[in-house]
Enzyme design. Structure first.
Site, mmCIF file in Angstrom:
data_model
loop_
_atom_site.group_PDB
_atom_site.id
_atom_site.type_symbol
_atom_site.label_atom_id
_atom_site.label_comp_id
_atom_site.label_asym_id
_atom_site.label_seq_id
_atom_site.Cartn_x
_atom_site.Cartn_y
_atom_site.Cartn_z
ATOM 1 N N ASP A 31 116.918 -21.623 28.327
ATOM 2 C CA ASP A 31 116.158 -20.400 28.111
ATOM 3 C C ASP A 31 116.117 -19.569 29.386
ATOM 4 O OD1 ASP A 31 113.851 -19.080 26.295
ATOM 5 O OD2 ASP A 31 113.191 -19.072 28.392
ATOM 6 N N TYR A 36 114.168 -12.754 34.771
ATOM 7 C CA TYR A 36 114.182 -13.946 35.637
ATOM 8 C C TYR A 36 115.231 -13.806 36.762
ATOM 9 C CZ TYR A 36 111.837 -16.343 31.668
ATOM 10 O OH TYR A 36 111.003 -16.710 30.644
ATOM 11 N N LYS A 65 116.311 -12.684 26.997
ATOM 12 C CA LYS A 65 115.251 -11.775 26.517
ATOM 13 C C LYS A 65 115.424 -10.368 27.080
ATOM 14 C CE LYS A 65 112.256 -15.807 26.848
ATOM 15 N NZ LYS A 65 112.712 -16.470 28.082
ATOM 16 N N HIS A 98 110.996 -9.517 25.046
ATOM 17 C CA HIS A 98 110.221 -10.391 25.943
ATOM 18 C C HIS A 98 108.714 -10.181 25.834
ATOM 19 C CE1 HIS A 98 110.724 -12.660 30.003
ATOM 20 N NE2 HIS A 98 109.665 -13.093 29.348
#
Ligand code: A2P
Length: 275
Positions: A31, A36, A65, A98
């Site tokens: 994931d 990120y 996302k 997200h």
């Protein structure tokens, strides 16, 4: 489903060693998210690691996302294509919006609803083109989901949200069960600096009884209720520990004891005020 989370894990070397340990421990689901800032390193690490473990792309499940600043018609499509390129893959197994809110907007700004709807339309198109094998949302509350179900030709497959024994999100979890949306938890281990969840006396006691680490009790509690988990760790022993949650069972009394420690405490963010 037990997937490996990668939030706050950055840098090629660290990403490579986390994914190496995860694949060795049996994880096949990874994931990530554009926010990120690790998609490129995941993509290049996977190219090497799939060969090392003799795996094909279709043997693993990759989730990414849509970042809050990329919401809206066209922007969502572009952001998704960029994620694909960074991850060095032709398709994603799952792509999520997200966050129901949009960067820079106040929670009560109704323009966010339009941008969410536009993003979903882009995602439906990418799904129909085969670039996204499934689509879903993250951090949505019941009211966001109701709005989405009213105006979608492709139903969301997954909702990912914060959920653990200190925060049982009854309303949205029930809604997902009723509407056949797979419910996936992040921060199953509490994600807090002071590790309040990992130090909870009830969980510790149950861990002692089973001679199992506290983290496994927390993950098992979710899995036993049909909730997907995405534990994240940079500690190689923790990564393999977190994979070993299918060889023991919590009994009804233990499940009940754990559910009673709910304090409705968010260790991450609360999206309930976003219209
Ligand atoms: P570490 O990287 O040292 O393992 P969450 O997935 O809920 O956000 O939790 C992540 C946090 O939980 C990280 O701080 C991680 O630290 C810690 N953690 C992950 N797995 C374990 C484990 N098996 N035992 C103890 N702490 C863990």
């Amino acid at each position: 489903m037990n997937g490996v989370g990668t939030h706050k894990i950055q840098g090629k070397e660290l990403i490579y060693s986390v994914l190496d340990a995860a694949l060795a421990a049996g994880y096949r689901s990874i994931d990530t998210a554009s926010v990120y800032k690790n998609e490129s390193d995941i993509g290049s690490s996977l190219l090497e690691l799939l060969a090392k473990y003799n795996l094909k792309r279709e043997d693993i499940f990759i989730t990414s996302k849509l970042g809050p600043r990329d919401q809206g018609s066209g922007k969502c499509r572009e952001a998704c294509l960029q994620s694909l390129s960074r991850l060095k893959t032709d398709y994603l197994d799952l792509y999520l919006i997200h966050w129901p809110g949009v960067q820079g907007f106040k929670p009560a700004d109704s323009k966010q609803k339009i941008l969410r709807q536009e993003s979903w339309k882009d995602m439906e198109m990418l799904y129909k083109e085969g670039k996204l094998k499934s689509i879903g949302i993250s951090n949505y509350q019941k009211h966001h989901l109701e709005e989405l179900l009213q105006d979608s030709s492709v139903k969301p497959a997954v909702l990912q949200t914060e959920h653990h024994p200190h925060l049982v999100q009854h309303e949205v979890w029930k809604f997902c069960q009723e509407n056949n949306i797979q419910y996936q938890a992040y921060s199953s281990l509490g994600a807090s600096k002071d590790n309040m969840l990992l130090n909870d006396a009830v969980i510790k006691e149950i861990g002692k009884k089973h001679q199992r680490p506290v983290a496994q009790i927390l993950l098992r509690w979710a899995i036993q209720q049909g909730i997907g988990v995405l534990p994240k760790s940079t500690n190689m022993q923790h990564i393999s520990e977190n994979a070993d949650i299918f060889s023991f069972e919590l009994d009804d009394e233990e499940m009940k004891m754990i559910s009673q420690i709910d304090s409705q405490h968010h260790y991450c963010w609360d999206s309930s005020t976003i219209v």
